[in-house]
Write a protein that holds these residues in place. Structure first.
Motif, PDB file in Angstrom:
ATOM      1  N   LEU A 100       1.445   2.475  -1.073  1.00  0.00           N
ATOM      2  CA  LEU A 100       0.378   1.758  -0.373  1.00  0.00           C
ATOM      3  C   LEU A 100      -0.761   1.387  -1.321  1.00  0.00           C
ATOM      4  N   GLY A 101      -0.949   2.173  -2.365  1.00  0.00           N
ATOM      5  CA  GLY A 101      -2.010   1.895  -3.318  1.00  0.00           C
ATOM      6  C   GLY A 101      -1.858   0.580  -4.060  1.00  0.00           C
ATOM      7  N   GLN A 102      -0.690  -0.034  -3.976  1.00  0.00           N
ATOM      8  CA  GLN A 102      -0.474  -1.323  -4.645  1.00  0.00           C
ATOM      9  C   GLN A 102      -0.905  -2.518  -3.794  1.00  0.00           C
ATOM     10  N   PHE A 103      -1.166  -2.293  -2.509  1.00  0.00           N
ATOM     11  CA  PHE A 103      -1.515  -3.403  -1.622  1.00  0.00           C
ATOM     12  C   PHE A 103      -3.003  -3.738  -1.712  1.00  0.00           C
ATOM     13  N   PRO A 104      -3.354  -5.022  -1.602  1.00  0.00           N
ATOM     14  CA  PRO A 104      -4.776  -5.389  -1.564  1.00  0.00           C
ATOM     15  C   PRO A 104      -5.412  -4.927  -0.258  1.00  0.00           C
ATOM     16  N   ALA A 105      -6.728  -4.751  -0.273  1.00  0.00           N
ATOM     17  CA  ALA A 105      -7.451  -4.170   0.866  1.00  0.00           C
ATOM     18  C   ALA A 105      -7.224  -4.938   2.162  1.00  0.00           C
ATOM     19  N   GLN A 106      -7.106  -6.260   2.087  1.00  0.00           N
ATOM     20  CA  GLN A 106      -7.015  -7.058   3.319  1.00  0.00           C
ATOM     21  C   GLN A 106      -5.714  -6.831   4.085  1.00  0.00           C
ATOM     22  N   VAL A 107      -4.710  -6.286   3.425  1.00  0.00           N
ATOM     23  CA  VAL A 107      -3.425  -6.033   4.090  1.00  0.00           C
ATOM     24  C   VAL A 107      -3.560  -4.953   5.161  1.00  0.00           C
TER      25      VAL A 107
END
Length: 225
Positions: A100-107
């Motif tokens: 999950l740490g690879q996803f941008p905040a808006q996801v």
């Protein structure tokens, strides 16, 4: 399918003459996927993924589309350690930080519990499918458990069973949920009911149950209950 868990369709398109010209048009995707054998019918209005293998394929494709790195070096050390200590909490931590740490905040305002279940399963099954079978939304007498991993007979993991209830919270609720020192009573009751049902079906298994809170990209909590 990996976020909503299902896809709507209309019977006329499905039962009408197959239209090759429309095959790659977005609104025709439900029909195309069904004819390719990549979905199955849940009702007269909605279709779903047919099995766990297809779920893995969809999640892998989702990760490719979103350029989510699958490098084993992110995950292997934790799963090697699991072989010796059988501790479930580090698997959740690794999932939160490395996947999950690879996803941008808006996801994180778009995903939901279904996505958490599916993506956690896809990651864990990469490394533990030699010793566990897995189930998502497993039917039992008190409802449908979010996630279950069952030790395979003939392996060192035989009789090891983990039942997990996932709860997903968006950013606005993250601070409140991360401040908790124990899970909410209704979630404990929920997962204990699933665990008790599993124990009735498999009395020789050591059933352990967990409540996991994923709070957007702010943090996580995991309790064995």
């Amino acid at each position: 399918l990996v976020i909503g868990g299902e896809l709507s369709y209309n019977v006329r398109d499905l039962s009408g003459k197959f239209n090759k010209k429309k095959f790659f048009e977005k609104e025709f995707y439900p029909v195309s996927l069904f004819y390719l054998g990549m979905t199955t019918l849940k009702s007269a209005y909605r279709m779903v993924l047919p099995n766990m293998t297809m779920l893995s394929i969809y999640m892998d494709y989702y990760n490719q589309l979103n350029k989510i790195e699958g490098n084993a070096s992110r995950y292997v050390p934790v799963y090697e350690l699991y072989d010796s200590n059988r501790s479930f909490e580090p698997l959740v931590q690794n999932y939160f930080e490395q996947y999950l740490g690879q996803f941008p905040a808006q996801v994180f305002d778009k995903i939901n519990e279904n996505f958490i279940r599916c993506s956690f399963y896809e990651l864990v099954s990469r490394y533990l499918s030699h010793c566990y079978t897995f189930a998502i939304e497993q039917n039992n007498s008190v409802g449908r458990s979010d996630f279950e991993m069952i030790g395979i007979p003939g392996t060192d993991y035989y009789t090891d069973d983990r039942v997990v209830e996932f709860k997903y919270y968006r950013s606005k609720d993250a601070d409140r949920m991360l401040a908790l020192t124990e899970p909410l009573a209704e979630h404990v009751e929920q997962v204990k009911g699933y665990a008790e049902d599993t124990k009735k079906k498999f009395p020789n298994y050591n059933v352990r149950s967990y409540v996991v809170y994923i709070c957007a990209n702010k943090g996580w909590k995991c309790w064995e209950v």
